[in-house]
Scaffold this motif. Structure first.
Motif, PDB file in Angstrom:
ATOM      1  N   ASP A 268      -8.156 -10.929   5.948  1.00  0.00           N
ATOM      2  CA  ASP A 268      -7.418 -11.311   7.003  1.00  0.00           C
ATOM      3  C   ASP A 268      -6.086 -11.356   7.052  1.00  0.00           C
ATOM      4  O   ASP A 268      -5.542 -11.197   8.261  1.00  0.00           O
ATOM      5  CB  ASP A 268      -8.045 -12.487   7.569  1.00  0.00           C
ATOM      6  CG  ASP A 268      -7.707 -13.627   6.702  1.00  0.00           C
ATOM      7  OD1 ASP A 268      -7.322 -13.566   5.610  1.00  0.00           O
ATOM      8  OD2 ASP A 268      -7.764 -14.960   7.018  1.00  0.00           O
ATOM      9  N   HIS A 269      -5.201 -11.033   6.007  1.00  0.00           N
ATOM     10  CA  HIS A 269      -3.969 -10.743   6.281  1.00  0.00           C
ATOM     11  C   HIS A 269      -3.314  -9.370   6.011  1.00  0.00           C
ATOM     12  O   HIS A 269      -2.295  -9.129   6.321  1.00  0.00           O
ATOM     13  CB  HIS A 269      -3.081 -11.628   5.068  1.00  0.00           C
ATOM     14  CG  HIS A 269      -3.087 -13.127   5.250  1.00  0.00           C
ATOM     15  ND1 HIS A 269      -3.065 -14.099   4.119  1.00  0.00           N
ATOM     16  CD2 HIS A 269      -3.651 -13.775   6.387  1.00  0.00           C
ATOM     17  CE1 HIS A 269      -3.311 -15.469   4.777  1.00  0.00           C
ATOM     18  NE2 HIS A 269      -3.657 -15.184   6.227  1.00  0.00           N
ATOM     19  N   ILE A 270      -4.442  -8.571   5.541  1.00  0.00           N
ATOM     20  CA  ILE A 270      -3.937  -7.166   5.305  1.00  0.00           C
ATOM     21  C   ILE A 270      -3.550  -6.348   6.392  1.00  0.00           C
ATOM     22  O   ILE A 270      -4.463  -6.558   7.488  1.00  0.00           O
ATOM     23  CB  ILE A 270      -4.915  -6.316   4.509  1.00  0.00           C
ATOM     24  CG1 ILE A 270      -5.153  -6.854   3.080  1.00  0.00           C
ATOM     25  CG2 ILE A 270      -4.694  -4.875   4.374  1.00  0.00           C
ATOM     26  CD1 ILE A 270      -6.117  -6.494   2.234  1.00  0.00           C
ATOM     27  N   GLU A 271      -2.401  -5.743   6.630  1.00  0.00           N
ATOM     28  CA  GLU A 271      -2.112  -4.691   7.826  1.00  0.00           C
ATOM     29  C   GLU A 271      -2.134  -3.295   7.177  1.00  0.00           C
ATOM     30  O   GLU A 271      -1.861  -3.051   5.903  1.00  0.00           O
ATOM     31  CB  GLU A 271      -0.892  -5.303   8.108  1.00  0.00           C
ATOM     32  CG  GLU A 271      -0.687  -6.361   8.686  1.00  0.00           C
ATOM     33  CD  GLU A 271       0.748  -6.889   8.982  1.00  0.00           C
ATOM     34  OE1 GLU A 271       1.763  -6.070   8.578  1.00  0.00           O
ATOM     35  OE2 GLU A 271       1.247  -7.921   9.540  1.00  0.00           O
ATOM     36  N   VAL A 272      -2.887  -2.434   8.182  1.00  0.00           N
ATOM     37  CA  VAL A 272      -2.990  -1.021   7.574  1.00  0.00           C
ATOM     38  C   VAL A 272      -2.500  -0.045   8.469  1.00  0.00           C
ATOM     39  O   VAL A 272      -2.491  -0.285   9.875  1.00  0.00           O
ATOM     40  CB  VAL A 272      -4.329  -0.706   7.720  1.00  0.00           C
ATOM     41  CG1 VAL A 272      -4.844   0.627   6.972  1.00  0.00           C
ATOM     42  CG2 VAL A 272      -5.145  -1.741   6.680  1.00  0.00           C
ATOM     43  N   LEU A 273      -1.661   0.876   7.994  1.00  0.00           N
ATOM     44  CA  LEU A 273      -1.249   2.314   8.875  1.00  0.00           C
ATOM     45  C   LEU A 273      -1.947   3.484   8.565  1.00  0.00           C
ATOM     46  O   LEU A 273      -1.910   3.569   7.062  1.00  0.00           O
ATOM     47  CB  LEU A 273       0.298   2.214   8.622  1.00  0.00           C
ATOM     48  CG  LEU A 273       0.705   3.503   9.327  1.00  0.00           C
ATOM     49  CD1 LEU A 273       0.720   3.625  10.880  1.00  0.00           C
ATOM     50  CD2 LEU A 273       2.149   3.824   8.849  1.00  0.00           C
ATOM     51  N   LEU A 274      -2.743   3.859   9.262  1.00  0.00           N
ATOM     52  CA  LEU A 274      -3.708   5.230   8.963  1.00  0.00           C
ATOM     53  C   LEU A 274      -2.554   6.421   9.380  1.00  0.00           C
ATOM     54  O   LEU A 274      -2.136   6.579  10.395  1.00  0.00           O
ATOM     55  CB  LEU A 274      -4.823   5.276   9.670  1.00  0.00           C
ATOM     56  CG  LEU A 274      -5.509   4.203   9.433  1.00  0.00           C
ATOM     57  CD1 LEU A 274      -7.153   4.404  10.474  1.00  0.00           C
ATOM     58  CD2 LEU A 274      -6.335   4.195   8.004  1.00  0.00           C
ATOM     59  N   GLY A 275      -2.041   7.125   8.553  1.00  0.00           N
ATOM     60  CA  GLY A 275      -0.940   8.248   8.650  1.00  0.00           C
ATOM     61  C   GLY A 275      -1.543   9.422   9.295  1.00  0.00           C
ATOM     62  O   GLY A 275      -2.523   9.412   9.580  1.00  0.00           O
ATOM     63  N   PRO A 276      -0.653  10.269   9.680  1.00  0.00           N
ATOM     64  CA  PRO A 276      -1.140  11.546  10.422  1.00  0.00           C
ATOM     65  C   PRO A 276      -2.323  12.322   9.439  1.00  0.00           C
ATOM     66  O   PRO A 276      -2.017  12.307   8.412  1.00  0.00           O
ATOM     67  CB  PRO A 276       0.373  12.334  10.423  1.00  0.00           C
ATOM     68  CG  PRO A 276       1.110  12.127   9.143  1.00  0.00           C
ATOM     69  CD  PRO A 276       0.742  10.327   9.241  1.00  0.00           C
ATOM     70  N   ALA A 277      -2.950  12.861  10.115  1.00  0.00           N
ATOM     71  CA  ALA A 277      -4.065  13.754   9.512  1.00  0.00           C
ATOM     72  C   ALA A 277      -4.782  14.666  10.646  1.00  0.00           C
ATOM     73  O   ALA A 277      -4.409  14.581  11.717  1.00  0.00           O
ATOM     74  CB  ALA A 277      -5.186  12.784   8.961  1.00  0.00           C
TER      75      ALA A 277
END
Length: 248
Positions: free
Chosen positions: A153-162
């Motif tokens: 619940d603390h993890i932040e995610v960036l999904l990069g360009p694809a």
């Protein structure tokens, strides 16, 4: 290079994320110009200079690169590798709690997934192509981060360009199979043909894991010529998705 807004963690560290483009490197020809991959046929000297510039300009203690195989193996690293060290073999994700150590995943249509827990001070990076995403490389990375003290619940995610779901055309049977393993990834292309939207599937997967802090870089690698795209060009370089802890 493009950088996301850094997190402001309770540990006194910040989570930093950068996605490189084609610009600013020493590679030529098909790989022009900031190719970071050693395994696509580029001049090794140019790749070495490009990687060195990445480390210097981001102010890193070192950078970890992977020999990616579209699998689910995760490496945990604690110390910066030598600049001439081989890429970690047969690995598609990496995690660390060491400040200043850049974790790099390479892509040219696959999804670079950059993760961080700003409270625990743990970061991770995963290379999520069609095969690896469906097999579970991102859940494997989350579990490895938890082993270092991260909480979902603390993890932040960036999904990069694809490659986007409007461009990523696949056979109907493949779309069905991938969507079975990675629900939410089925799409239709602009031409109305079967397609895949891996970022959409990964968002649903992450939410199912209890990871809700998710951001996405909307760029499509096939559409944006500032980015590398294997599907568009065939022989080409690889961009880098980089994540690290900055205690400065």
């Amino acid at each position: 290079m493009s950088e996301s807004t850094p997190s402001a963690p309770a540990t006194g560290a910040r989570i930093r994320r950068v996605v490189t483009t084609r610009a600013g490197g020493r590679s030529t020809g098909h790989f022009r110009s900031f190719n970071l991959s050693r395994s696509v046929g580029d001049d090794p000297g140019a790749v070495r200079l490009n990687r060195g510039r990445l480390v210097v300009e981001l102010g890193l203690k070192g950078a970890v690169f992977l020999n990616q195989v579209h699998g689910t193996r995760v490496a945990t690293v604690e110390t910066p590798p030598r600049p001439d060290a081989p890429d970690i073999p047969n690995t598609d994700a990496v995690v660390t709690a060491t400040p200043g150590l850049g974790l790099v995943v390479l892509a040219a249509d696959c999804v670079p997934v950059l993760l961080g827990d700003p409270v625990a001070g743990v970061v991770g990076a995963a290379h999520a192509g069609r095969v690896g995403a469906a097999a579970g490389v991102v859940p494997a990375a989350v579990e490895a981060m938890e082993a270092l003290g991260a909480q979902r619940d603390h993890i932040e995610v960036l999904l990069g360009p694809a490659v986007c779901g409007l461009c990523y055309e696949v056979p109907a049977a493949m779309r069905t199979e991938v969507d079975r393993q990675l629900p939410g990834s089925a799409s239709r292309t602009r031409n109305g043909n079967p397609g895949l939207d891996l970022r959409a599937g990964l968002i649903r997967q992450l939410l199912g894991l209890g990871v809700t802090r998710i951001a996405g870089d909307p760029r499509c690698t096939m559409e944006d010529r500032n980015l590398y795209s294997h599907r568009r060009e065939g022989k080409t370089g690889r961009l880098g998705g980089v994540v690290w802890l900055d205690r400065g």
